[in-house]
Design a protein around this motif. Structure first.
Motif, PDB file in Angstrom:
ATOM      1  N   VAL A 115       0.804  -1.059   0.052  1.00 32.39           N
ATOM      2  CA  VAL A 115      -0.046   0.014   0.166  1.00 32.39           C
ATOM      3  C   VAL A 115       0.724   1.419   0.012  1.00 32.39           C
ATOM      4  O   VAL A 115       0.703   2.277  -0.525  1.00 32.39           O
ATOM      5  CB  VAL A 115      -1.013  -0.156   1.148  1.00 32.39           C
ATOM      6  N   ILE A 116       1.982   1.160   0.706  1.00 35.82           N
ATOM      7  CA  ILE A 116       3.039   2.563   0.863  1.00 35.82           C
ATOM      8  C   ILE A 116       3.366   2.537  -0.539  1.00 35.82           C
ATOM      9  O   ILE A 116       3.607   3.774  -1.025  1.00 35.82           O
ATOM     10  CB  ILE A 116       4.120   2.293   1.809  1.00 35.82           C
ATOM     11  N   GLY A 117       3.610   1.428  -1.372  1.00 38.89           N
ATOM     12  CA  GLY A 117       4.394   1.492  -2.600  1.00 38.89           C
ATOM     13  C   GLY A 117       3.397   1.766  -3.806  1.00 38.89           C
ATOM     14  O   GLY A 117       3.681   2.072  -4.815  1.00 38.89           O
ATOM     15  N   GLY A 118       1.976   2.090  -3.297  1.00 44.36           N
ATOM     16  CA  GLY A 118       1.172   2.769  -4.264  1.00 44.36           C
ATOM     17  C   GLY A 118       0.037   1.603  -4.743  1.00 44.36           C
ATOM     18  O   GLY A 118      -0.734   2.201  -5.407  1.00 44.36           O
ATOM     19  N   ALA A 119      -0.064   0.446  -4.375  1.00 38.56           N
ATOM     20  CA  ALA A 119      -1.087  -0.580  -4.599  1.00 38.56           C
ATOM     21  C   ALA A 119      -2.786  -0.206  -3.786  1.00 38.56           C
ATOM     22  O   ALA A 119      -2.325   0.062  -2.650  1.00 38.56           O
ATOM     23  CB  ALA A 119      -0.734  -1.905  -4.112  1.00 38.56           C
ATOM     24  N   SER A 120      -3.497   0.227  -4.820  1.00 37.10           N
ATOM     25  CA  SER A 120      -4.656   0.614  -3.943  1.00 37.10           C
ATOM     26  C   SER A 120      -5.585  -0.565  -3.241  1.00 37.10           C
ATOM     27  O   SER A 120      -5.578  -1.599  -3.975  1.00 37.10           O
ATOM     28  CB  SER A 120      -5.527   1.155  -5.047  1.00 37.10           C
ATOM     29  N   ALA A 131       5.920  -1.385  -4.455  1.00 38.99           N
ATOM     30  CA  ALA A 131       5.797  -2.303  -3.246  1.00 38.99           C
ATOM     31  C   ALA A 131       7.029  -2.652  -2.695  1.00 38.99           C
ATOM     32  O   ALA A 131       7.359  -2.450  -1.571  1.00 38.99           O
ATOM     33  CB  ALA A 131       5.026  -3.413  -3.712  1.00 38.99           C
ATOM     34  N   ILE A 132       8.175  -2.691  -3.680  1.00 41.72           N
ATOM     35  CA  ILE A 132       9.511  -3.225  -2.815  1.00 41.72           C
ATOM     36  C   ILE A 132      10.174  -1.940  -2.139  1.00 41.72           C
ATOM     37  O   ILE A 132      10.797  -1.958  -1.305  1.00 41.72           O
ATOM     38  CB  ILE A 132      10.587  -3.676  -4.152  1.00 41.72           C
ATOM     39  N   LEU A 133       9.757  -0.673  -2.742  1.00 39.47           N
ATOM     40  CA  LEU A 133      10.389   0.735  -2.403  1.00 39.47           C
ATOM     41  C   LEU A 133       9.704   0.783  -1.003  1.00 39.47           C
ATOM     42  O   LEU A 133      10.399   1.102   0.227  1.00 39.47           O
ATOM     43  CB  LEU A 133       9.988   1.764  -3.104  1.00 39.47           C
ATOM     44  N   GLY A 134       8.423   0.236  -0.908  1.00 42.59           N
ATOM     45  CA  GLY A 134       7.592   0.376   0.362  1.00 42.59           C
ATOM     46  C   GLY A 134       8.293  -0.578   1.476  1.00 42.59           C
ATOM     47  O   GLY A 134       8.382  -0.161   2.530  1.00 42.59           O
ATOM     48  N   MET A 135       8.574  -1.641   0.820  1.00 43.20           N
ATOM     49  CA  MET A 135       9.195  -2.602   1.957  1.00 43.20           C
ATOM     50  C   MET A 135      10.627  -2.046   2.462  1.00 43.20           C
ATOM     51  O   MET A 135      10.883  -2.330   3.619  1.00 43.20           O
ATOM     52  CB  MET A 135       9.287  -4.026   1.270  1.00 43.20           C
ATOM     53  N   ALA A 136      11.319  -1.330   1.711  1.00 41.11           N
ATOM     54  CA  ALA A 136      12.629  -1.058   1.694  1.00 41.11           C
ATOM     55  C   ALA A 136      12.366   0.143   2.997  1.00 41.11           C
ATOM     56  O   ALA A 136      13.176   0.279   3.912  1.00 41.11           O
ATOM     57  CB  ALA A 136      13.388  -0.625   0.771  1.00 41.11           C
ATOM     58  N   LEU A 183      -1.284   3.739   8.250  1.00 39.70           N
ATOM     59  CA  LEU A 183      -2.527   4.709   8.170  1.00 39.70           C
ATOM     60  C   LEU A 183      -2.207   5.861   7.476  1.00 39.70           C
ATOM     61  O   LEU A 183      -3.280   6.148   6.531  1.00 39.70           O
ATOM     62  CB  LEU A 183      -2.873   5.087   9.459  1.00 39.70           C
ATOM     63  N   GLY A 184      -1.011   6.430   7.185  1.00 38.37           N
ATOM     64  CA  GLY A 184      -0.862   7.461   6.574  1.00 38.37           C
ATOM     65  C   GLY A 184      -0.862   7.276   5.050  1.00 38.37           C
ATOM     66  O   GLY A 184      -1.437   7.996   4.202  1.00 38.37           O
ATOM     67  N   ALA A 185      -0.264   5.954   4.566  1.00 43.68           N
ATOM     68  CA  ALA A 185      -0.400   5.666   3.238  1.00 43.68           C
ATOM     69  C   ALA A 185      -1.748   5.361   2.581  1.00 43.68           C
ATOM     70  O   ALA A 185      -2.016   5.653   1.779  1.00 43.68           O
ATOM     71  CB  ALA A 185       0.573   4.346   3.199  1.00 43.68           C
ATOM     72  N   VAL A 186      -2.390   4.713   3.521  1.00 39.76           N
ATOM     73  CA  VAL A 186      -3.902   4.393   3.313  1.00 39.76           C
ATOM     74  C   VAL A 186      -4.604   5.556   2.981  1.00 39.76           C
ATOM     75  O   VAL A 186      -5.542   5.996   2.084  1.00 39.76           O
ATOM     76  CB  VAL A 186      -4.510   3.296   4.338  1.00 39.76           C
ATOM     77  N   SER A 187      -4.538   6.672   3.991  1.00 41.32           N
ATOM     78  CA  SER A 187      -5.280   7.950   4.044  1.00 41.32           C
ATOM     79  C   SER A 187      -4.849   8.600   2.621  1.00 41.32           C
ATOM     80  O   SER A 187      -5.812   9.277   1.990  1.00 41.32           O
ATOM     81  CB  SER A 187      -4.900   8.781   5.189  1.00 41.32           C
ATOM     82  N   ILE A 188      -3.513   8.574   2.305  1.00 39.81           N
ATOM     83  CA  ILE A 188      -2.964   8.983   0.781  1.00 39.81           C
ATOM     84  C   ILE A 188      -3.727   8.588  -0.212  1.00 39.81           C
ATOM     85  O   ILE A 188      -4.296   9.322  -1.162  1.00 39.81           O
ATOM     86  CB  ILE A 188      -1.481   9.238   0.931  1.00 39.81           C
ATOM     87  N   ASP A 189      -3.549   7.481  -0.209  1.00 41.00           N
ATOM     88  CA  ASP A 189      -4.404   6.544  -1.466  1.00 41.00           C
ATOM     89  C   ASP A 189      -5.943   6.886  -1.295  1.00 41.00           C
ATOM     90  O   ASP A 189      -6.393   7.100  -2.600  1.00 41.00           O
ATOM     91  CB  ASP A 189      -4.113   5.017  -0.968  1.00 41.00           C
ATOM     92  N   HIS A 190      -6.580   6.916  -0.314  1.00 44.21           N
ATOM     93  CA  HIS A 190      -8.096   7.263  -0.382  1.00 44.21           C
ATOM     94  C   HIS A 190      -8.290   8.802  -0.846  1.00 44.21           C
ATOM     95  O   HIS A 190      -9.220   9.063  -1.398  1.00 44.21           O
ATOM     96  CB  HIS A 190      -8.665   7.147   1.201  1.00 44.21           C
TER      97      HIS A 190
END
Length: 307
Positions: free
Chosen positions: A244-249, A260-265, A293-300
């Motif tokens: 989710v942090i990496g952009g997957a909705s 997603a790998i950048l999110g993992m990193a 929570l921040g990543a999900v909020s940005i995605d929303h």
């Protein structure tokens, strides 16, 4: 834009930690970070594809554990480790097929199905091991090399991880079959009207996610030389958070393997930083939760603005 932003954040945090702790920029710490998220990164690949199609899998941690347990139990019964590992991965794929059946045929959603699978598979791991870790120190050296060996100073685990990421990132961007994943996740009805068999797409993506979790389980078994029935508890949080942090909705239709790998990193860098700064483990979990929570909020927010 999301990937570029993550790269900037990771670099900025790394530079700050280089000044804050003399141990951060050492090869030992960098190697430890790479090793820590390389195997989980394989699972993140499958989770990202599943999120793009509009699903989610809460059972990946349990499937990783069960793959270890099945492979380890078969090895202790006299089966060679390569065949035992193949059996463990195949069982993981069957778990994904069972979840795919309940989602596509019965009509349940991924969340409920995977939640039930998480509990069932974890229970199966405890039944097989009777709650006792399996010691696998007699594994042959050539098999242990998968998780412990190196090639010109680079661990085999990292090489396998990079190969999986590059392959699936290319397929997700270029292959026609994987484009159907985006179409299904973006607008399932429109995809159906276009002639795409969306049920089959969802089914095979679910199988893919569980299969990659099984592969990760075998690598963990090789790396640690043991199979613990409680291994992987809470792993799904890191996996989903990274994707989710990496952009997957969570709504489906968007995401990249590289993101997603950048999110993992990023999560790995944050964890390493908190450890080096001697922050309590309880605070570490809270901080990871806040990042998710921040990543999900940005995605929303981005999806609301797009609508």
């Amino acid at each position: 834009m999301r990937e570029t932003g993550l790269i900037v954040i990771i670099l900025a945090l790394s530079v700050a930690m280089t000044f804050a702790s003399p141990h951060f920029a050492t090869w030992g710490n960098v190697r430890a970070m790479l090793m820590s998220f390389s195997v989980e990164g394989i699972v993140v690949v499958g989770m990202t594809v599943l999120l793009i199609v509009g699903g989610i899998d809460l059972s990946v941690g349990s499937v990783v554990c069960f793959s270890m347990v099945v492979s380890g139990a078969m090895f202790l019964m006299g089966v060679d480790p390569w065949t035992a590992s193949l059996i463990g991965i195949s069982v993981s794929a069957l778990i994904g097929a069972a979840m795919g059946f309940f989602v596509t045929v019965v009509g349940l959603n991924h969340f409920i199905t995977s939640l039930a699978a998480m509990v069932i598979v974890r229970g199966m791991s405890l039944i097989v091991t009777k709650g006792t870790p399996l010691s696998l120190f007699t594994l042959p050296p050539e098999f242990k090399a998968i998780g412990q060996g190196e090639f010109y100073g680079i661990p085999f685990v990292i090489i396998i991880f990079v190969a999986v990421v590059v392959m699936f990132d290319f397929l997700l961007r270029r292959a026609t079959a994987f484009r159907k994943v985006f179409y299904t996740g973006s607008n399932e009805k429109a995809a159906q009207y276009s002639g795409i068999r969306t049920r089959q797409v969802k089914f095979w993506v679910t199988v893919l996610c569980s299969t990659l979790a099984g592969v990760a389980g075998v690598i963990y078994m090789s790396r640690f030389g043991a199979a613990t029935p409680t291994f992987g508890v809470g792993m799904e949080l890191n996996i989903i958070a990274a994707a989710v942090i990496g952009g997957a909705s969570l709504n489906g239709g968007s995401g990249t393997i590289f993101g997603a790998i950048l999110g993992m990193a990023l999560l790995s860098v944050v964890s390493s930083s908190l450890i080096l700064l001697d922050v309590s483990v309880y605070w570490q979990d809270m901080i990871k939760g806040c990042i998710l929570l921040g990543a999900v909020s940005i995605d929303h927010f981005l999806h609301s603005k797009k609508r």
